[in-house]
Structures are given as structure tokens and as C-alpha cells.
Design a protein around this motif. Structure first.
Motif, PDB file in Angstrom:
ATOM      1  N   THR A   1       0.873  -1.168   0.000  1.00  0.00           N
ATOM      2  CA  THR A   1       0.000   0.000   0.000  1.00  0.00           C
ATOM      3  C   THR A   1       0.910   1.217   0.000  1.00  0.00           C
ATOM      4  OG1 THR A   1      -1.726  -1.166   1.209  1.00  0.00           O
ATOM      5  CG2 THR A   1      -1.837   1.239   1.198  1.00  0.00           C
ATOM      6  N   ILE A   2       0.872   1.953  -1.110  1.00  0.00           N
ATOM      7  CA  ILE A   2       1.783   3.069  -1.349  1.00  0.00           C
ATOM      8  C   ILE A   2       0.956   4.336  -1.555  1.00  0.00           C
ATOM      9  CG2 ILE A   2       3.566   3.985  -2.903  1.00  0.00           C
ATOM     10  CD1 ILE A   2       3.999   0.961  -3.760  1.00  0.00           C
ATOM     11  N   LEU A   3       1.353   5.411  -0.885  1.00  0.00           N
ATOM     12  CA  LEU A   3       0.733   6.713  -1.118  1.00  0.00           C
ATOM     13  C   LEU A   3       1.717   7.589  -1.881  1.00  0.00           C
ATOM     14  CD1 LEU A   3      -0.848   7.616   2.347  1.00  0.00           C
ATOM     15  CD2 LEU A   3      -1.791   6.219   0.507  1.00  0.00           C
ATOM     16  N   VAL A   4       1.227   8.271  -2.899  1.00  0.00           N
ATOM     17  CA  VAL A   4       2.037   9.258  -3.610  1.00  0.00           C
ATOM     18  C   VAL A   4       1.496  10.626  -3.213  1.00  0.00           C
ATOM     19  CG1 VAL A   4       2.808  10.119  -5.842  1.00  0.00           C
ATOM     20  CG2 VAL A   4       2.474   7.644  -5.506  1.00  0.00           C
ATOM     21  N   ASP A   5       2.295  11.331  -2.450  1.00  0.00           N
ATOM     22  CA  ASP A   5       1.947  12.609  -1.827  1.00  0.00           C
ATOM     23  C   ASP A   5       0.840  12.398  -0.807  1.00  0.00           C
ATOM     24  OD1 ASP A   5       3.910  14.035  -3.161  1.00  0.00           O
ATOM     25  OD2 ASP A   5       2.598  14.524  -4.835  1.00  0.00           O
ATOM     26  N   THR A   6       0.801  13.278   0.180  1.00  0.00           N
ATOM     27  CA  THR A   6      -0.174  13.094   1.255  1.00  0.00           C
ATOM     28  C   THR A   6      -1.044  14.324   1.486  1.00  0.00           C
ATOM     29  OG1 THR A   6       1.418  13.723   2.990  1.00  0.00           O
ATOM     30  CG2 THR A   6       1.263  11.368   2.431  1.00  0.00           C
ATOM     31  N   GLY A   7      -1.145  15.193   0.493  1.00  0.00           N
ATOM     32  CA  GLY A   7      -2.116  16.271   0.564  1.00  0.00           C
ATOM     33  C   GLY A   7      -1.814  17.345   1.584  1.00  0.00           C
ATOM     34  N   LEU A   8      -2.889  17.924   2.119  1.00  0.00           N
ATOM     35  CA  LEU A   8      -2.808  19.115   2.962  1.00  0.00           C
ATOM     36  C   LEU A   8      -2.592  18.846   4.439  1.00  0.00           C
ATOM     37  CD1 LEU A   8      -5.767  20.968   1.279  1.00  0.00           C
ATOM     38  CD2 LEU A   8      -3.363  21.645   1.171  1.00  0.00           C
ATOM     39  N   GLY A   9      -3.274  17.857   4.972  1.00  0.00           N
ATOM     40  CA  GLY A   9      -3.207  17.597   6.405  1.00  0.00           C
ATOM     41  C   GLY A   9      -4.104  18.538   7.185  1.00  0.00           C
ATOM     42  N   ASN A  10      -4.369  18.176   8.411  1.00  0.00           N
ATOM     43  CA  ASN A  10      -5.182  18.984   9.322  1.00  0.00           C
ATOM     44  C   ASN A  10      -4.297  19.721  10.318  1.00  0.00           C
ATOM     45  OD1 ASN A  10      -7.568  18.217   8.142  1.00  0.00           O
ATOM     46  ND2 ASN A  10      -8.120  16.751   9.733  1.00  0.00           N
ATOM     47  N   ASP A  11      -4.840  20.800  10.855  1.00  0.00           N
ATOM     48  CA  ASP A  11      -4.241  21.519  11.991  1.00  0.00           C
ATOM     49  C   ASP A  11      -2.910  22.198  11.691  1.00  0.00           C
ATOM     50  OD1 ASP A  11      -6.324  20.573  13.821  1.00  0.00           O
ATOM     51  OD2 ASP A  11      -5.335  18.623  13.637  1.00  0.00           O
ATOM     52  N   LYS A  12      -2.563  22.360  10.439  1.00  0.00           N
ATOM     53  CA  LYS A  12      -1.270  22.964  10.092  1.00  0.00           C
ATOM     54  C   LYS A  12      -1.421  24.484   9.995  1.00  0.00           C
ATOM     55  CE  LYS A  12       0.133  18.730   9.045  1.00  0.00           C
ATOM     56  NZ  LYS A  12       1.188  17.917   9.468  1.00  0.00           N
ATOM     57  N   PRO A  13      -0.629  25.237  10.740  1.00  0.00           N
ATOM     58  CA  PRO A  13      -0.672  26.701  10.609  1.00  0.00           C
ATOM     59  C   PRO A  13       0.055  27.105   9.328  1.00  0.00           C
ATOM     60  CG  PRO A  13       0.978  26.065  12.206  1.00  0.00           C
ATOM     61  CD  PRO A  13       0.309  24.793  11.751  1.00  0.00           C
ATOM     62  N   ARG A  14      -0.691  27.643   8.365  1.00  0.00           N
ATOM     63  CA  ARG A  14      -0.099  28.004   7.079  1.00  0.00           C
ATOM     64  C   ARG A  14      -0.503  29.424   6.705  1.00  0.00           C
ATOM     65  NH1 ARG A  14      -0.937  22.450   4.915  1.00  0.00           N
ATOM     66  NH2 ARG A  14       0.906  21.343   5.631  1.00  0.00           N
ATOM     67  N   VAL A  15       0.271  30.012   5.807  1.00  0.00           N
ATOM     68  CA  VAL A  15       0.028  31.387   5.386  1.00  0.00           C
ATOM     69  C   VAL A  15      -1.236  31.485   4.536  1.00  0.00           C
ATOM     70  CG1 VAL A  15       0.960  33.324   4.066  1.00  0.00           C
ATOM     71  CG2 VAL A  15       2.477  31.945   5.492  1.00  0.00           C
TER      72      VAL A  15
ATOM     73  N   HIS B   1       7.586  16.059  -4.096  1.00  0.00           N
ATOM     74  CA  HIS B   1       8.341  17.243  -3.683  1.00  0.00           C
ATOM     75  C   HIS B   1       7.738  17.711  -2.363  1.00  0.00           C
ATOM     76  CE1 HIS B   1       4.980  18.832  -6.036  1.00  0.00           C
ATOM     77  NE2 HIS B   1       5.136  19.992  -5.443  1.00  0.00           N
ATOM     78  N   LEU B   2       8.400  18.621  -1.705  1.00  0.00           N
ATOM     79  CA  LEU B   2       8.029  18.931  -0.330  1.00  0.00           C
ATOM     80  C   LEU B   2       7.228  20.229  -0.169  1.00  0.00           C
ATOM     81  CD1 LEU B   2      11.223  17.720   1.576  1.00  0.00           C
ATOM     82  CD2 LEU B   2       9.167  16.461   0.922  1.00  0.00           C
ATOM     83  N   HIS B   3       6.398  20.561  -1.143  1.00  0.00           N
ATOM     84  CA  HIS B   3       5.467  21.679  -0.947  1.00  0.00           C
ATOM     85  C   HIS B   3       4.418  21.262   0.081  1.00  0.00           C
ATOM     86  CE1 HIS B   3       6.212  23.685  -5.117  1.00  0.00           C
ATOM     87  NE2 HIS B   3       7.211  23.873  -4.283  1.00  0.00           N
ATOM     88  N   THR B   4       3.881  22.248   0.783  1.00  0.00           N
ATOM     89  CA  THR B   4       2.957  21.967   1.878  1.00  0.00           C
ATOM     90  C   THR B   4       1.711  21.210   1.450  1.00  0.00           C
ATOM     91  OG1 THR B   4       1.948  24.150   1.611  1.00  0.00           O
ATOM     92  CG2 THR B   4       3.714  23.955   3.236  1.00  0.00           C
ATOM     93  N   ASP B   5       1.295  21.364   0.197  1.00  0.00           N
ATOM     94  CA  ASP B   5       0.096  20.661  -0.262  1.00  0.00           C
ATOM     95  C   ASP B   5       0.395  19.236  -0.727  1.00  0.00           C
ATOM     96  OD1 ASP B   5       1.490  21.901  -2.419  1.00  0.00           O
ATOM     97  OD2 ASP B   5      -0.256  21.688  -3.708  1.00  0.00           O
ATOM     98  N   HIS B   6       1.615  18.771  -0.532  1.00  0.00           N
ATOM     99  CA  HIS B   6       2.006  17.418  -0.913  1.00  0.00           C
ATOM    100  C   HIS B   6       2.466  16.575   0.272  1.00  0.00           C
ATOM    101  CE1 HIS B   6       1.984  17.905  -5.366  1.00  0.00           C
ATOM    102  NE2 HIS B   6       1.978  19.176  -4.989  1.00  0.00           N
ATOM    103  N   VAL B   7       2.670  17.199   1.426  1.00  0.00           N
ATOM    104  CA  VAL B   7       3.232  16.482   2.579  1.00  0.00           C
ATOM    105  C   VAL B   7       2.391  16.607   3.851  1.00  0.00           C
ATOM    106  CG1 VAL B   7       5.598  16.737   1.705  1.00  0.00           C
ATOM    107  CG2 VAL B   7       4.700  18.418   3.317  1.00  0.00           C
TER     108      VAL B   7
END
Length: 156
Positions: A70-84, A116-122
Motif C-alpha cells: 500500500t503506497i501513497l504518492v503525496d499526502t495532501g494538505l493535512g489537518n491543523d497545520k498553521p499556514r500562510v 516534492h516537499l510543498h505543503t500541499d504534498h506532505v
């Protein structure tokens, strides 16, 4: 949710969020407006809202299941993250429920590939548990490009 089969793998697309993100003139300032108009017929349905000029973003994860993996490619936005960006900040979404709806629990995931490590991918690499950040997929090996890892290590 979309699911299809490719060889021995079942691939599911889990969209965490979709909608207007920002004007294309801001995100892609070097692309002239007439280029967007020229390609409106295929862009407008999924990637660009011609009426508003906004880029239509898809925050999503691909789930690959097969050969006992079971492999995930990127993990989206996530909850509770303080972002700009307001759309991405302090979310309270149902991503884990969407995973469960296709029969995947966090413990089932053995590999997470970060393109890649953009916030909408990790975003779901970690989740808030009892006030502490913990791996969302505790049995997974997390894979990412070394240059991205080095950049993130310096940037945080």
C-alpha cells in the motif's frame, strides 16, 4: 473518488480539496493571457476558471495497492497545520475517512512517496495527536528527493 487498475495495481485518487486557488496571472506571471485563452477548451474543465481567471487546484493523494503493498504518492494538505494561505491553514478535513472508505487504515501504508516537499504534498505525513506531531502512517517508509530534504532541513 476515482479508481482504476494498471497491471497488478489498483490506483485510487483521493481528492482532499478542489477549487479556486489564486489568479493564474499571479501564479504564472510569465504566461501571457492569450495563452490561457488559446487552450481554454481543455483547461477550463479542470485547471482554470476562465470567468474568474483563477487556477483550479487539486489537492490529492494517489493510493497504489498491489503485490501486498500500500503506497501513497503525496499526502495532501493535512489537518491543523498553521499556514500562510488561508485555504491551507488549520484545516479540519476528512482525508483519513476517505482513505478508510477505500479500505486503507494509516497502519496499512508501507510506503509514502513525496514527489516534492510543498505543503500541499506532505500535509498528512504527520498529524496532531495529544498536542504532539506524530507520523500519520507509522509503518511507512517515507521517500523524498535528497535535494528537497536538504532544503527543508535548512528552511525549518
Amino acid at each position: 473518488m476515482q479508481t482504476f487498475t494498471l497491471g497488478d495495481f489498483e490506483i485510487s485518487r483521493i481528492t482532499e480539496w478542489h477549487g479556486s486557488f489564486a489568479p493564474v496571472s499571479v501564479l504564472f506571471p510569465s504566461i501571457p493571457a492569450d495563452a490561457w485563452q488559446k487552450h481554454q477548451t481543455w483547461l477550463d474543465a479542470h485547471f482554470w476558471n476562465a470567468a474568474t481567471g483563477d487556477y483550479q487546484a487539486h489537492m490529492q493523494t494517489w493510493v497504489l495497492r498491489g503485490q501486498g503493498r500500500t503506497i501513497l504518492v503525496d499526502t495532501g494538505l493535512g489537518n491543523d497545520k498553521p499556514r500562510v494561505h488561508g485555504l491551507l491553514a488549520n484545516r479540519d478535513g476528512d482525508f483519513l475517512h476517505r482513505l478508510a472508505a477505500i479500505g486503507v487504515q494509516p497502519e496499512d501504508v508501507d510506503t509514502v512517496v513525496n514527489t516534492h516537499l510543498h505543503t500541499d504534498h506532505v500535509g498528512w505525513n504527520t498529524r496532531l495527536e495529544n498536542g504532539e506531531w506524530a507520523p500519520t502512517f507509522p509503518n511507512a517508509q517515507y521517500l523524498m528527493h535528497k535535494a528537497d530534504f536538504d532544503w527543508a532541513a535548512v528552511s525549518t
